[in-house]
Design a protein around this motif. Structure first.
Motif, PDB file in Angstrom:
ATOM      1  N   ASN A 131      37.427   6.576 -18.460  1.00  0.00           N
ATOM      2  CA  ASN A 131      36.560   5.675 -18.179  1.00  0.00           C
ATOM      3  C   ASN A 131      35.713   5.036 -19.450  1.00  0.00           C
ATOM      4  O   ASN A 131      35.365   3.800 -19.658  1.00  0.00           O
ATOM      5  N   ASN A 134      37.245   1.918 -21.231  1.00  0.00           N
ATOM      6  CA  ASN A 134      36.717   0.897 -20.673  1.00  0.00           C
ATOM      7  C   ASN A 134      35.118   0.473 -20.946  1.00  0.00           C
ATOM      8  O   ASN A 134      34.871  -0.752 -21.231  1.00  0.00           O
ATOM      9  N   TYR A 135      34.329   1.524 -21.073  1.00  0.00           N
ATOM     10  CA  TYR A 135      32.953   1.127 -21.626  1.00  0.00           C
ATOM     11  C   TYR A 135      32.841   0.866 -22.877  1.00  0.00           C
ATOM     12  O   TYR A 135      31.998  -0.389 -23.194  1.00  0.00           O
ATOM     13  N   SER A 157      35.077   0.793 -15.812  1.00  0.00           N
ATOM     14  CA  SER A 157      34.482   2.236 -16.284  1.00  0.00           C
ATOM     15  C   SER A 157      33.975   2.745 -15.008  1.00  0.00           C
ATOM     16  O   SER A 157      34.322   4.175 -14.712  1.00  0.00           O
ATOM     17  N   HIS A 164      28.886   7.455 -14.097  1.00  0.00           N
ATOM     18  CA  HIS A 164      28.774   7.422 -15.538  1.00  0.00           C
ATOM     19  C   HIS A 164      27.261   6.689 -15.910  1.00  0.00           C
ATOM     20  O   HIS A 164      27.408   5.402 -15.713  1.00  0.00           O
ATOM     21  N   SER A 167      27.099   3.306 -18.064  1.00  0.00           N
ATOM     22  CA  SER A 167      27.890   2.023 -17.567  1.00  0.00           C
ATOM     23  C   SER A 167      26.995   1.340 -16.271  1.00  0.00           C
ATOM     24  O   SER A 167      26.818   0.144 -16.399  1.00  0.00           O
TER      25      SER A 167
END
Length: 355
Positions: A131, A134-135, A157, A164, A167
Motif C-alpha cells: 500500500n 499507492n500512498y 492504499s 494505515h 493514508s
C-alpha cells in the motif's frame, strides 16, 4: 582419522565465526537504527556499511542504508542502492516494495514527479499488495495539484491496508481542502481511533472539533445562528451522486449544530463534543447508496458504532488528544464502556487485503 579431526575442528571454528558474525550484525543493525531515529543519518550509514563489510548482500542493511541516505537528502545514492535491492535475490516482496517507495520518493523530492510516478507504477505491478506505493504515489499527485488522482491513490492504499494511519490522515486533509466536510470527517475520526496520542493526533482532533462543533454561534439575543457552507446548498442534479458526495446530510448536519448547541451549552467540553458527534454518526448510519470506497470502508464502521451503542465511548476516546482532565476522568469512570469499545474495534473486520 587425523583428517576427520581437522575437518571437525574447522567446521566448529566456522560455526563459531558465523555465530559471532550474526551477533555482530544484529548489534550493528540496532545501533544503525538508533542513530537514524535520532537523526544522525551519517552515523547510521556507517553502521550499515559495517554490516555490509561482513555480509555484502545483507538486503535489510542495504534497505536501511538507502532509507538513511534518503533522509539525509543523498537522493542519487538512495536511488542507486534501491535499484540494487530490487534486483537482489534475497529481497522479499516487502523489501522490494519499500525499495521502490524509496526510489520513487527520492525522485519526487528532486522534483522529477513524472519519473517518480512511473517508478511507483512499476512497483505496484511487481508488488501489487504494497500500500505504501499507492500512498507515495498519492503524495506525488497532490504535489502536482492533481487532487482527484491523489484521492484515488489514498483510497487504493487504504483498500490494501485499512489501518494505515497516514493514508487516513491525508485523505481527511485532502477532502477538507476540497471543502467536502463529511468526507473529511470520516477518515480523520478513523485516524483518531487508531492513534489518539501523537502530535499529529492533536492536529486531527482540532480539525474534527472544528467540523463537528464549529459553526454554531450564539447571538446577542440569546439565540443561535449557524453558518451554512456553500457546498451544503448546492443544487443536486439527476445524476447518481458520487461515492464521497454527502450533500444529502450536509445541510442537516450544519443545521443541527444550532439545535445541539442550545442543548449542550452547559455541558463540559468532552460531553458537548460527544453529544454533537452522536448526532453526526446517527446521520452517517442512515446513509445508503454509496457503493464505492466510502460505502464499503467508512460507512459500515460508523453504522456499526451506532448500532452497538458505542458512540459515546468512541467520542471520549478520540477526544483524548485534547489533554482534557475531565475527559480522562470520564474514561476512568466508564472503564466497562471503554473495554466494550476496545473489544469491538479490535474484532472489527475492515474490508481489504488481509482484513
Amino acid at each position: 582419522m587425523k583428517g576427520q579431526l581437522l575437518l571437525t575442528g574447522f567446521l566448529l571454528l566456522l560455526l563459531k565465526v558465523q555465530g559471532q558474525d550474526t551477533s555482530r550484525i544484529k548489534l550493528l543493525m540496532m545501533e544503525g537504527i538508533r542513530f537514524h531515529d535520532q537523526g544522525q543519518y551519517a552515523d547510521a550509514v556507517k553502521k550499515y556499511d559495517s554490516v555490509l563489510g561482513i555480509d555484502p548482500d545483507h538486503v535489510i542493511a542495504q534497505y536501511e542504508k538507502s532509507y538513511s541516505l534518503m533522509a539525509s537528502k543523498n537522493y542519487k545514492q538512495a536511488i542507486e542502492l534501491s535499484q540494487v535491492i530490487i534486483k537482489s535475490k534475497r529481497a522479499d516482496s516487502s523489501i522490494m516494495g519499500n525499495a521502490y517507495s524509496t526510489w520513487g520518493a527520492a525522485l519526487d523530492e528532486q522534483g522529477d514527479h513524472q519519473k517518480a510516478l512511473k517508478v511507483y507504477e512499476e512497483g505496484i505491478r511487481e508488488v501489487p499488495g504494497n500500500n505504501m506505493l499507492n500512498y507515495n504515489k498519492a503524495i506525488t499527485y497532490l504535489r502536482m495539484n492533481q487532487i482527484d488522482a491523489g484521492i484515488s491513490e489514498l483510497e487504493a492504499s487504504l483498500s490494501k491496508n485499512p489501518v494505515h494511519l497516514s493514508s487516513h490522515f491525508m485523505l481527511g486533509r485532502t477532502m477538507l481542502l476540497k471543502n467536502n466536510k463529511i468526507a473529511a470527517l470520516m477518515p480523520y475520526m478513523t485516524y483518531l481511533l487508531l492513534d489518539n496520542r501523537s502530535k499529529r493526533a492533536e492536529d486531527a482532533l482540532g480539525e474534527v472539533r472544528r467540523l463537528v462543533e464549529g459553526n454554531a454561534k450564539k447571538t446577542d439575543s440569546n439565540t443561535y445562528h449557524i453558518e451554512i457552507s456553500r457546498g451544503a446548498l448546492k443544487k443536486r442534479g439527476h445524476k447518481r451522486p458520487a461515492d464521497d458526495d454527502f450533500q444529502s446530510i450536509s445541510l442537516l448536519f450544519e443545521l443541527g449544530g444550532a439545535a445541539d448547541a442550545s442543548k449542550t451549552e452547559g455541558l463540559l467540553p468532552a460531553d458537548r463534543f460527544a453529544g454533537r458527534l452522536a448526532s453526526v454518526i446517527e446521520l452517517l448510519a442512515g446513509q445508503t447508496g454509496h457503493s464505492g470506497f466510502y460505502g464499503s470502508v467508512y460507512l459500515p464502521f460508523f453504522r456499526g458504532l451506532h448500532e452497538q451503542k458505542l458512540v459515546e465511548s468512541f467520542a471520549h476516546h478520540i477526544f483524548s488528544p485534547s489533554g482534557n482532565v475531565m475527559n480522562e476522568v470520564w474514561i476512568q469512570d466508564h472503564r466497562e464502556q471503554m473495554e466494550q469499545l476496545r473489544v469491538w474495534t479490535q474484532a472489527y473486520r475492515w474490508p481489504g487485503a488481509g482484513f
